[in-house]
Scaffold this motif. Structure first.
Motif: not given
Length: 62
Positions: A19-22, A27-32
């Motif tokens: 995928x292309x660079x940010x 929007x970036x999401x992180x789920x734990x």
């Protein structure tokens, strides 16, 4: 999208940036699991600081 590893490793293997660079506004999401999620928006960065060219050194070593 789960890339399952480093994006630069993926780019190196395929010789393409998919995928292309940010970019700013993404929007970036992180789920734990059992902890929660963190969502953040990519902000514009600053211009890179110009660095002076390195001095050329002779092949002889002391």
């Amino acid at each position: 999208m789960d890339l399952g590893g480093d994006v630069d490793e993926l780019w190196g293997r395929s010789s393409r940036q998919v995928p292309p660079p940010l970019k700013p506004g993404d929007t970036v999401s992180l789920t734990v699991e059992a902890i929660g999620s963190l969502v953040t928006r990519v902000a514009p960065g600053t211009e890179p600081v110009p660095l002076p060219k390195a001095r050329r050194r002779g092949r002889e070593r002391p």
